[in-house]
Design a protein around this motif. Structure first.
Motif, PDB file in Angstrom:
ATOM      1  N   GLU A  54     -19.255   4.839   5.009  1.00 53.03           N
ATOM      2  CA  GLU A  54     -18.528   3.677   4.485  1.00 53.03           C
ATOM      3  C   GLU A  54     -19.462   2.773   3.688  1.00 53.03           C
ATOM      4  OE1 GLU A  54     -15.169   3.526   8.021  1.00 53.03           O
ATOM      5  OE2 GLU A  54     -17.064   2.446   8.282  1.00 53.03           O
ATOM      6  N   ARG A  55     -20.662   2.548   4.195  1.00 49.62           N
ATOM      7  CA  ARG A  55     -21.629   1.708   3.478  1.00 49.62           C
ATOM      8  C   ARG A  55     -21.987   2.308   2.115  1.00 49.62           C
ATOM      9  NH1 ARG A  55     -23.177  -2.265   6.767  1.00 49.62           N
ATOM     10  NH2 ARG A  55     -23.042  -1.892   9.001  1.00 49.62           N
ATOM     11  N   ALA A  56     -22.035   3.633   2.057  1.00 49.46           N
ATOM     12  CA  ALA A  56     -22.374   4.304   0.798  1.00 49.46           C
ATOM     13  C   ALA A  56     -21.231   4.285  -0.205  1.00 49.46           C
ATOM     14  CB  ALA A  56     -22.798   5.744   1.080  1.00 49.46           C
ATOM     15  N   ALA A  57     -19.996   4.262   0.284  1.00 48.30           N
ATOM     16  CA  ALA A  57     -18.853   4.417  -0.621  1.00 48.30           C
ATOM     17  C   ALA A  57     -18.087   3.129  -0.920  1.00 48.30           C
ATOM     18  CB  ALA A  57     -17.877   5.448  -0.050  1.00 48.30           C
ATOM     19  N   ILE A  58     -18.076   2.170   0.004  1.00 53.35           N
ATOM     20  CA  ILE A  58     -17.293   0.947  -0.216  1.00 53.35           C
ATOM     21  C   ILE A  58     -18.126  -0.045  -1.013  1.00 53.35           C
ATOM     22  CG2 ILE A  58     -16.061  -0.989   0.837  1.00 53.35           C
ATOM     23  CD1 ILE A  58     -15.470   0.875   3.234  1.00 53.35           C
ATOM     24  N   ALA A  59     -17.680  -0.300  -2.243  1.00 52.02           N
ATOM     25  CA  ALA A  59     -18.424  -1.161  -3.158  1.00 52.02           C
ATOM     26  C   ALA A  59     -17.923  -2.603  -3.144  1.00 52.02           C
ATOM     27  CB  ALA A  59     -18.328  -0.605  -4.583  1.00 52.02           C
ATOM     28  N   ALA A  60     -16.685  -2.810  -2.699  1.00 55.45           N
ATOM     29  CA  ALA A  60     -16.120  -4.161  -2.715  1.00 55.45           C
ATOM     30  C   ALA A  60     -14.931  -4.224  -1.772  1.00 55.45           C
ATOM     31  CB  ALA A  60     -15.672  -4.538  -4.133  1.00 55.45           C
ATOM     32  N   GLN A  61     -14.580  -5.436  -1.411  1.00 47.36           N
ATOM     33  CA  GLN A  61     -13.348  -5.690  -0.680  1.00 47.36           C
ATOM     34  C   GLN A  61     -12.651  -6.831  -1.405  1.00 47.36           C
ATOM     35  OE1 GLN A  61     -14.999  -6.569   3.133  1.00 47.36           O
ATOM     36  NE2 GLN A  61     -15.134  -8.747   2.738  1.00 47.36           N
ATOM     37  N   ARG A  62     -11.329  -6.808  -1.363  1.00 47.48           N
ATOM     38  CA  ARG A  62     -10.587  -7.840  -2.096  1.00 47.48           C
ATOM     39  C   ARG A  62      -9.236  -8.057  -1.429  1.00 47.48           C
ATOM     40  NH1 ARG A  62      -8.570  -7.731  -8.430  1.00 47.48           N
ATOM     41  NH2 ARG A  62      -7.225  -9.547  -8.193  1.00 47.48           N
ATOM     42  N   TRP A  63      -8.827  -9.316  -1.419  1.00 46.11           N
ATOM     43  CA  TRP A  63      -7.489  -9.697  -0.961  1.00 46.11           C
ATOM     44  C   TRP A  63      -6.615  -9.822  -2.200  1.00 46.11           C
ATOM     45  CZ3 TRP A  63      -6.283  -9.753   4.101  1.00 46.11           C
ATOM     46  CH2 TRP A  63      -7.333  -9.807   5.013  1.00 46.11           C
ATOM     47  N   TRP A  64      -5.533  -9.047  -2.249  1.00 46.13           N
ATOM     48  CA  TRP A  64      -4.675  -8.940  -3.431  1.00 46.13           C
ATOM     49  C   TRP A  64      -3.344  -9.664  -3.225  1.00 46.13           C
ATOM     50  CZ3 TRP A  64      -5.797  -5.661  -7.724  1.00 46.13           C
ATOM     51  CH2 TRP A  64      -6.963  -4.907  -7.601  1.00 46.13           C
ATOM     52  N   ARG A  65      -2.906 -10.347  -4.256  1.00 51.00           N
ATOM     53  CA  ARG A  65      -1.557 -10.900  -4.313  1.00 51.00           C
ATOM     54  C   ARG A  65      -0.660  -9.836  -4.954  1.00 51.00           C
ATOM     55  NH1 ARG A  65      -1.825 -15.922  -2.752  1.00 51.00           N
ATOM     56  NH2 ARG A  65      -3.702 -17.151  -3.054  1.00 51.00           N
ATOM     57  N   PRO A  66       0.647  -9.900  -4.705  1.00 47.47           N
ATOM     58  CA  PRO A  66       1.546  -8.871  -5.257  1.00 47.47           C
ATOM     59  C   PRO A  66       1.434  -8.710  -6.772  1.00 47.47           C
ATOM     60  CG  PRO A  66       2.720 -10.254  -3.704  1.00 47.47           C
ATOM     61  CD  PRO A  66       1.360 -10.860  -3.867  1.00 47.47           C
ATOM     62  N   ALA A  67       1.408  -9.816  -7.503  1.00 49.34           N
ATOM     63  CA  ALA A  67       1.355  -9.735  -8.970  1.00 49.34           C
ATOM     64  C   ALA A  67       0.047  -9.101  -9.444  1.00 49.34           C
ATOM     65  CB  ALA A  67       1.533 -11.123  -9.585  1.00 49.34           C
ATOM     66  N   GLU A  68      -1.043  -9.407  -8.764  1.00 49.71           N
ATOM     67  CA  GLU A  68      -2.334  -8.822  -9.131  1.00 49.71           C
ATOM     68  C   GLU A  68      -2.324  -7.316  -8.911  1.00 49.71           C
ATOM     69  OE1 GLU A  68      -5.210 -12.563  -7.893  1.00 49.71           O
ATOM     70  OE2 GLU A  68      -4.649 -11.093  -6.367  1.00 49.71           O
ATOM     71  N   LEU A  69      -1.771  -6.900  -7.800  1.00 53.78           N
ATOM     72  CA  LEU A  69      -1.710  -5.478  -7.490  1.00 53.78           C
ATOM     73  C   LEU A  69      -0.788  -4.747  -8.468  1.00 53.78           C
ATOM     74  CD1 LEU A  69      -2.970  -3.534  -5.506  1.00 53.78           C
ATOM     75  CD2 LEU A  69      -1.113  -4.018  -3.921  1.00 53.78           C
ATOM     76  N   ALA A  70       0.320  -5.373  -8.816  1.00 53.41           N
ATOM     77  CA  ALA A  70       1.258  -4.762  -9.763  1.00 53.41           C
ATOM     78  C   ALA A  70       0.641  -4.639 -11.159  1.00 53.41           C
ATOM     79  CB  ALA A  70       2.539  -5.573  -9.827  1.00 53.41           C
ATOM     80  N   ALA A  71      -0.261  -5.547 -11.501  1.00 54.12           N
ATOM     81  CA  ALA A  71      -0.825  -5.578 -12.857  1.00 54.12           C
ATOM     82  C   ALA A  71      -2.097  -4.746 -13.024  1.00 54.12           C
ATOM     83  CB  ALA A  71      -1.118  -7.023 -13.255  1.00 54.12           C
ATOM     84  N   THR A  72      -2.721  -4.341 -11.916  1.00 55.03           N
ATOM     85  CA  THR A  72      -4.006  -3.645 -12.053  1.00 55.03           C
ATOM     86  C   THR A  72      -3.834  -2.273 -12.710  1.00 55.03           C
ATOM     87  OG1 THR A  72      -6.040  -2.989 -10.954  1.00 55.03           O
ATOM     88  CG2 THR A  72      -3.991  -2.562  -9.755  1.00 55.03           C
ATOM     89  N   THR A  73      -4.853  -1.906 -13.463  1.00 51.83           N
ATOM     90  CA  THR A  73      -4.903  -0.562 -14.038  1.00 51.83           C
ATOM     91  C   THR A  73      -5.816   0.342 -13.205  1.00 51.83           C
ATOM     92  OG1 THR A  73      -6.695  -1.211 -15.522  1.00 51.83           O
ATOM     93  CG2 THR A  73      -4.429  -1.369 -16.378  1.00 51.83           C
ATOM     94  N   ASP A  74      -6.437  -0.217 -12.171  1.00 53.68           N
ATOM     95  CA  ASP A  74      -7.275   0.566 -11.263  1.00 53.68           C
ATOM     96  C   ASP A  74      -6.399   1.506 -10.436  1.00 53.68           C
ATOM     97  OD1 ASP A  74      -9.385  -0.957 -12.193  1.00 53.68           O
ATOM     98  OD2 ASP A  74      -9.696  -2.044 -10.312  1.00 53.68           O
ATOM     99  N   GLN A  75      -6.970   2.611 -10.005  1.00 55.32           N
ATOM    100  CA  GLN A  75      -6.279   3.532  -9.101  1.00 55.32           C
ATOM    101  C   GLN A  75      -6.186   2.891  -7.727  1.00 55.32           C
ATOM    102  OE1 GLN A  75      -4.998   6.958  -9.620  1.00 55.32           O
ATOM    103  NE2 GLN A  75      -4.032   6.136  -7.806  1.00 55.32           N
ATOM    104  N   VAL A  76      -4.999   2.888  -7.139  1.00 59.30           N
ATOM    105  CA  VAL A  76      -4.771   2.343  -5.797  1.00 59.30           C
ATOM    106  C   VAL A  76      -4.047   3.402  -4.975  1.00 59.30           C
ATOM    107  CG1 VAL A  76      -3.651   0.533  -4.445  1.00 59.30           C
ATOM    108  CG2 VAL A  76      -4.622  -0.025  -6.689  1.00 59.30           C
TER     109      VAL A  76
END
Length: 149
Positions: free
Chosen positions: A112-134
């Motif tokens: 997990e330490r090697a692979a997890i680069a960030a953590q983030r708390w997402w709002r619905p609109a932010e999650l709907a707008a992201t172009t990142d793979q989820v």
């Protein structure tokens, strides 16, 4: 292909934001892949989905829970693990509401330490707008069906 039962956590804070981890793979079979995903992981031998959810919650967020709450979704998906193994995962999703947005990485594994680069708390609109793979791809719908958003 090995069956891999898994408990996944839809962790929501008091501001109705969803916690996701950003995985960035720089080695192994997934080198170059980046995506956001929920906390959670595979069951240990003899472990129930609920017990695994409680264990994973503590290991990945530092928050202890006695029960993961309601299972709000389930999906079956085939994917490649970081070591290259192909698995068929039976994923159970649990909604966990937390009292604060404080998260600890103290109990993360080396992987997990090697692979997890960030953590983030997402709002619905932010999650709907992201172009990142989820993952899972229908996470917004899961949360809408559960009445969270």
């Amino acid at each position: 292909m090995r069956a891999r039962p898994s408990s996944r956590l839809l962790v929501v804070d008091p501001d109705d934001r969803l916690l996701l981890f950003k995985f960035v793979h720089i080695a192994g079979a997934l080198t170059g892949q980046q995506f956001w995903a929920t906390p959670g992981g595979g069951l240990d031998p003899g472990e129930s989905y609920e017990a695994a959810a409680c264990r994973e919650m503590f290991e990945e967020t530092g928050v202890r829970i006695d029960h993961p709450g309601l299972q709000i979704a389930r999906r079956s998906v085939n994917f490649t693990m970081v070591d290259g193994e192909q698995v068929s995962s039976d994923e159970r999703y649990f909604l966990v509401r937390v009292g604060s947005a404080d998260v600890s990485s103290r109990h993360w594994t080396e992987l997990e330490r090697a692979a997890i680069a960030a953590q983030r708390w997402w709002r619905p609109a932010e999650l709907a707008a992201t172009t990142d793979q989820v993952f899972p791809e229908d996470i917004l719908e899961m949360l809408r069906r559960a009445g969270v958003w």
